[in-house]
Structures are given as C-alpha cells and as structure tokens.
Design a protein around this motif. Structure first.
Motif, short mmCIF file in Angstrom:
data_model
loop_
_atom_site.label_atom_id
_atom_site.label_comp_id
_atom_site.label_asym_id
_atom_site.label_seq_id
_atom_site.Cartn_x
_atom_site.Cartn_y
_atom_site.Cartn_z
N PHE A 12 0.80 -1.29 0.04
CA PHE A 12 -0.18 0.12 -0.03
C PHE A 12 0.94 1.25 -0.12
O PHE A 12 0.69 2.35 0.68
CB PHE A 12 -1.06 0.12 1.18
N GLY A 13 2.02 1.31 -0.92
CA GLY A 13 2.66 2.60 -0.98
C GLY A 13 3.79 2.46 0.26
O GLY A 13 4.73 3.29 0.14
N GLN A 14 3.76 1.62 1.00
CA GLN A 14 4.64 1.37 2.14
C GLN A 14 5.89 0.37 1.87
O GLN A 14 5.48 -0.70 1.31
CB GLN A 14 4.17 1.03 3.55
N PRO A 15 7.08 0.47 2.60
CA PRO A 15 7.99 -0.73 2.42
C PRO A 15 7.18 -1.92 2.78
O PRO A 15 6.43 -2.14 3.57
CB PRO A 15 8.87 -0.56 3.35
N ARG A 16 7.84 -3.21 1.98
CA ARG A 16 7.01 -4.58 1.96
C ARG A 16 7.37 -4.95 3.71
O ARG A 16 6.49 -5.68 4.22
CB ARG A 16 7.53 -5.38 1.22
N GLY A 17 8.38 -4.63 4.39
CA GLY A 17 8.53 -4.86 5.71
C GLY A 17 7.59 -4.59 6.85
O GLY A 17 7.28 -5.06 7.72
N LEU A 18 6.90 -3.41 6.38
CA LEU A 18 5.78 -3.02 7.31
C LEU A 18 4.57 -4.29 7.20
O LEU A 18 3.94 -4.30 8.40
CB LEU A 18 5.11 -1.64 6.73
N SER A 19 4.34 -4.81 6.20
CA SER A 19 3.27 -5.93 6.12
C SER A 19 3.94 -6.93 7.35
O SER A 19 3.01 -7.44 8.08
CB SER A 19 3.34 -6.53 4.91
N THR A 20 4.83 -7.27 7.20
CA THR A 20 5.34 -8.44 8.24
C THR A 20 5.19 -7.86 9.60
O THR A 20 4.64 -8.76 10.32
CB THR A 20 6.95 -8.68 7.93
N MET A 135 11.36 -1.34 15.10
CA MET A 135 11.49 -1.88 13.76
C MET A 135 10.81 -1.10 12.54
O MET A 135 11.18 -0.90 11.66
CB MET A 135 11.34 -3.40 13.63
N VAL A 136 9.57 -0.63 12.96
CA VAL A 136 8.60 0.18 12.12
C VAL A 136 9.43 1.25 11.89
O VAL A 136 9.59 1.76 10.42
CB VAL A 136 7.26 0.38 12.79
N ARG A 146 6.67 9.09 4.46
CA ARG A 146 5.63 7.94 4.73
C ARG A 146 5.48 7.29 6.18
O ARG A 146 4.87 6.80 6.48
CB ARG A 146 6.15 6.72 3.84
N ARG A 147 6.66 7.85 6.96
CA ARG A 147 6.84 7.24 8.29
C ARG A 147 5.49 7.31 9.31
O ARG A 147 5.18 6.38 9.83
CB ARG A 147 7.96 8.09 9.06
N ASP A 148 4.93 8.70 9.27
CA ASP A 148 3.59 8.84 10.10
C ASP A 148 2.74 7.79 9.61
O ASP A 148 1.72 7.46 10.31
CB ASP A 148 3.25 10.45 10.09
N PHE A 154 0.21 0.82 11.20
CA PHE A 154 0.93 -0.11 12.33
C PHE A 154 -0.13 -0.21 13.58
O PHE A 154 -0.64 -1.22 13.88
CB PHE A 154 2.16 0.11 12.99
N VAL A 155 -0.65 0.87 13.91
CA VAL A 155 -1.43 1.08 15.04
C VAL A 155 -2.98 0.36 14.71
O VAL A 155 -3.63 -0.21 15.28
CB VAL A 155 -1.73 2.47 15.55
N PHE A 156 -3.26 0.64 13.40
CA PHE A 156 -4.54 0.04 12.97
C PHE A 156 -4.65 -1.58 13.10
O PHE A 156 -5.36 -2.38 13.55
CB PHE A 156 -4.74 0.23 11.43
N GLY A 157 -3.13 -2.23 12.73
CA GLY A 157 -2.96 -3.59 12.83
C GLY A 157 -2.99 -4.08 14.48
O GLY A 157 -3.70 -5.16 14.69
#
Ligand code: GLU
Ligand code: ASP
Length: 499
Positions: A12-20, A135-136, A146-148, A154-157
């Motif tokens: 979603f426009g973010q680094p793939r690691g965010l999904s992990t 790590m996020v 894109r950090r915020d 992440f908080v949504f997760g």
C-alpha cells in the motif's frame, strides 16, 4: 541500501517489511487482548464454573498489576535489543515466550500455570512490543514522509487484532457456539486460541521476515563490550539480591502473599520513571534545551499515567460491570461479557481517520499539553458517565442497558485520540539525544505506572461501590486536566520550540 528503503513501496505504498511487522503485531495483540478478555473471569469464577475460584478483588488487582508488568518489562526488552541481540532476534524470542505463556494457560494446571504464564508473557511482551515498534521506525530513511502514515497503519494492525480477539477467544471458551462444554466455560479452549494466534504471528514473522526485514535488524545498534557489561552484571546481581532479601524478609514475617507482592511491584513501577527522570535531568550528556524538554515531559507523563489508568481499567472495572450489571443481549442477539473488550479498539479504528483529518485541517490547534489536558478531562467524564446508571435507577443492583458501556468506551476513546498518538510523537521529539530509545520505554512506563495505581484501587470496586468509585476516580482525572489547562503555556514554553 538507503536508496532501496525509500524505493520499496510494495505494501500500500509502504515498504514491504511493514506488512511483516503489521501482521506480527496484529497476531501478538490478538493473543494478548483475547487472553485478557477472559482472564479476569477465569480467575474469579467458581471452580464449578471452570474458573480458579479466586476472590474478585484479588483477581481485579492481578489483572492490573499484570498489565503494569507487561509494559514495565519493555525497559529490559529495549536494552537487550539495542545492546545484545538486535531487534529481529529479540522480537522472535519474545513471541516464542508469549506463545508458551498462552500454552501454559491452555493446560488444566490451575494457579501454577497462571503464574508461569504471567512470567512468560511479561518477559515475552517486554522483548517483543517495544522492538517491533522500533523496527517500524527503521523501515524508513530519516525524512521519509511515509513514516507517520506507516505508524498509523501499524496502530491499525494493533487494534484490528485487539478488536477481533474479544469475539474469537470468548467464543472458543464458550464451546465454539455448540455449547460443547455444557453451561460452564472451558477457559482453556479460549487460551489455546490465543496461543494459536501467536503461533500464526511467529510463522509469518519467520518466513516473511527473512525476505523483507533489513539485515541491520539482525545486529544490536550499540553492541555491549566486556567493559560495558561489568557494571550491568554488578547492578543486576545487586538488584536480584535486594529483591531476594526483601522477599525473604516478607517470607520470614509470614507476609509473603499476593497482596504484598502486588504492593512491591506497584512501588517499583512508580519509582522507576522517577529514577529515570532524575537520571536524565542530572546527566552530563543532556544539553540545557534538552533538560528543559525533559522537565516539560514530567506533567505530560503524569497526565498519560492518569489517562492510561482509566483506559486500561476497561479490561478490569468495566469488564466487571459488563459481567455483573449489564443486560447481555439486544433483542434476540446474545453476547458474552468479554465481547465488550472489542469496543475500545473498534472505536479507535473508527475515530482515527477523523482525527487524522482534524489535525491536518485545524490551523490553530492546541499544542500537545493542551490536547493532554482535554484528554484527561474527557477520560474523567467517561468514568463519571458510568456513575449515571446507578444514580438514575436509584440502585446498583440489577442490570442496565449495554449502551452505558458503549457510551463510556466511546468517550474514553476520544480521550485516547488526544493522548496516545500525540504522546508517542511528542515523546520522540522531546527525547534527549543520549536517551532516545530509553525515552520510548518511558512512554510505556506511563501506562505501567497507571496500571500499578489501578492494582491498588480496583480492589475497592464492586457493584455496591460503583457510584462513588466512578465519581471519585473520574473527578480526580477531571481536576488534573483542569489544572493542566492552566499550565499549558508554561509547559509549551519549556518544550523549547516543539509543538
Ligand atoms: N493499547 C495499546 C497497545 O496495546 C497500549 C499501549 C500504550 O501504552 O501505548 O499497543
Ligand atoms: N487501546 C488499546 C491499544 O491502543 C487496544 C485495547 O485496549 O484493546 O492498542
């Protein structure tokens, strides 16, 4: 390397690691909040109902001190990651301990299993939680816009896991809709589901992490050398000896009971942030401006502790209200008391987009201390609101509409919007350079201190005392909020140019 970070936009426009990290934390929070949705009832329900038959006041107090310890242990988890294991390994070890903690509760071993599980989950969460958030942050280069948004996702997760679990775990404990366990509950089935959740999280983290998390996270940022290790070992040994002596003395006096253990932890959870503040204010590594910012952080910290005290009591005091004072159906739709725990994360997910929009549009919006003051007043009101059903009906016997609880959670979540995300960001901004990562642990210590105080006061809550309980605690929060309103300008000035 740097280029790669800012170019990766495959989630979603973010680094793939965010999904992990998103799914790891979603499953971890699923297991934590699922377990907490039934733990209180497991502790005080009679043995014939599948519980441990504890006294209700003790069970409530354990819930709070447990919550306090979970955020207290982050201090050690952050340190181990920074200096010894690196974030990747620390998070994994934490997840494994958490899973075993839930497995312990899924076995029919009563009180010993409960205590073993608390030790495992406190240690595991301390290792996992601060480092997965950290790590996020390191998925982004400095200045990556894109950090915020990444943190919001992440908080949504977190809240997605926290919202689903209070349905899934009580459902398992109630026999998966088939009344498998007759009219009693099988709490162990519920705890098993929490363990399975953490297991999914770990598998996902292991497989995906290898592909998408940076190699840097495999190493500590600031590895400790032999020299550095010496004072740490000395202090740890001293700490362990002091603790052993204190516990030994209590034991010798025949006073080593759960109440006193809770009292000792309360003292530690309140003393630790005070020691941290003194250390930062006296450190030679802290500049003059930084020192002023640390002073500004003190009232913010107190406000956060009061707020978290009220917010976290949702899984204790409001859970008791759900179980004992609330009509557990709307028409033909029946639900379990534990299901109410979904309301907190649900309202967060609903309210977050509105507040993101509000802060982006509101030109002359209040500064962080102003938002904190409003948050404390609103959190206090969410408690005062809960005194109303008893006052209106003229009795605190009998059951009232579930809408009272829905309303209270809605109000407290507005307060959470004013304190939690604002607090996280202001904490990073006010942190002295030399204490950057410790300051993040400080943020969790506010939650920990709030729950440590709860561990002392929730004992006085019952249906019979609910009106004065809600009114007194609510008023304290409103008064602190009002005092803080008068100090907003002063605190803001001390923040040295930070909003
Ligand atoms: N509900 C939050 C979580 O589980 C609380 C943590 C905090 O104190 O910020 O992540
Ligand atoms: N509000 C909590 C946190 O932000 C979630 C919960 O209590 O269920 O994640």
């Amino acid at each position: 390397m740097e280029k790669q970070k800012s170019m990766d936009a495959s989630f979603f426009g973010q680094p793939r690691g965010l999904s992990t990290l998103f799914f790891t934390e979603m499953w971890e929070r699923f297991s934590y909040y699922g377990m907490r949705a039934i733990l209180l009832f497991y502790m005080y329900y009679a043995v014939s109902q599948g519980g441990l038959g504890m006294n209700q006041a003790t069970a409530a107090s354990i819930m709070s001190i447990y919550g306090s310890l979970v955020y207290l242990s982050g201090v050690v988890g952050g340190w181990l990651s920074d200096r010894v294991w690196g974030a990747r390994k620390t998070v994994f070890i934490g997840g494994v301990l958490i899973m075993f903690g839930h497995i312990a509760l899924s076995l029919p071993f009563g009180l010993p299993a409960l205590y073993a599980s608390i030790v495992l989950i406190v240690a595991g969460t301390g290792l996992l939680k601060p480092n997965v958030s950290d790590m996020v942050g390191s998925l982004y280069d400095e200045g990556d816009k894109r950090r915020d948004a990444g943190f919001s996702m992440f908080v949504f997760g977190i809240n997605l896991g926290a919202a689903v679990a209070p349905w899934a775990v009580p459902w398992a404990a109630n026999g998966f809709g088939f009344h498998l366990f007759g009219s009693t509950m099988n709490f162990h089935a519920g705890f098993s589901l929490a363990a399975i959740g953490m297991f999914f999280g770990l598998i996902q983290y292991w497989l995906d992490g290898k592909k998408y998390l940076s190699k840097d996270s495999l190493y500590p940022n600031d590895p400790i050398d032999r020299e550095g290790l010496k004072p740490i070992i000395t202090w740890t040994v001293v700490g362990v000896i002091v603790l052993a002596v204190v516990l030994g003395l209590f034991g010798a006096m025949g006073q080593l009971n759960i109440t006193n253990v809770i009292n000792i932890i309360t003292i530690i959870a309140i003393a630790l942030p005070i020691i941290y503040f003194i250390m930062m204010l006296n450190s030679k590594k802290v500049t003059k401006v930084e020192r002023s910012r640390v002073i500004a952080y003190i009232p913010l910290f107190i406000a956060a502790a009061i707020f978290w005290g009220i917010e976290e009591s949702g899984s204790v005091v409001l859970a008791l209200f759900a179980e004992q004072r609330t009509i557990l159906h709307i028409g033909g739709w029946h639900f379990a008391a534990g299901n109410f725990q979904t309301l907190n994360p649900l309202f967060i997910m609903i309210l977050t987009p509105f507040f993101v929009w509000l802060w982006s549009k509101w030109k002359r919006q209040p500064s962080a201390p102003g938002k904190f003051a409003a948050g404390m007043v609103i959190a206090g009101l969410s408690y005062m609101w809960m005194a109303l059903p008893g006052i209106i009906h003229g009795t605190t016997a009998g059951r009232v509409s579930p809408l009272w609880l829905v309303g209270s959670w809605f109000i407290v979540e507005i307060a959470e919007m004013l304190i939690s995300p604002i607090g996280l960001s202001v904490t990073t901004k006010l942190a002295p350079k030399a204490f950057q990562s410790q300051m993040m642990s400080m943020w969790f210590l506010a939650d920990s201190a709030g729950q440590a105080v709860n561990a002392q006061i929730v004992k006085y809550y019952s249906s019979a005392t609910e009106i004065p309980y809600f009114l007194i605690v609510g008023t304290v929060s409103v008064i602190f909020g009002a005092i803080m309103f008068f100090m907003v300008k002063k605190i803001h000035n001390l923040m040295g140019g930070i909003d």
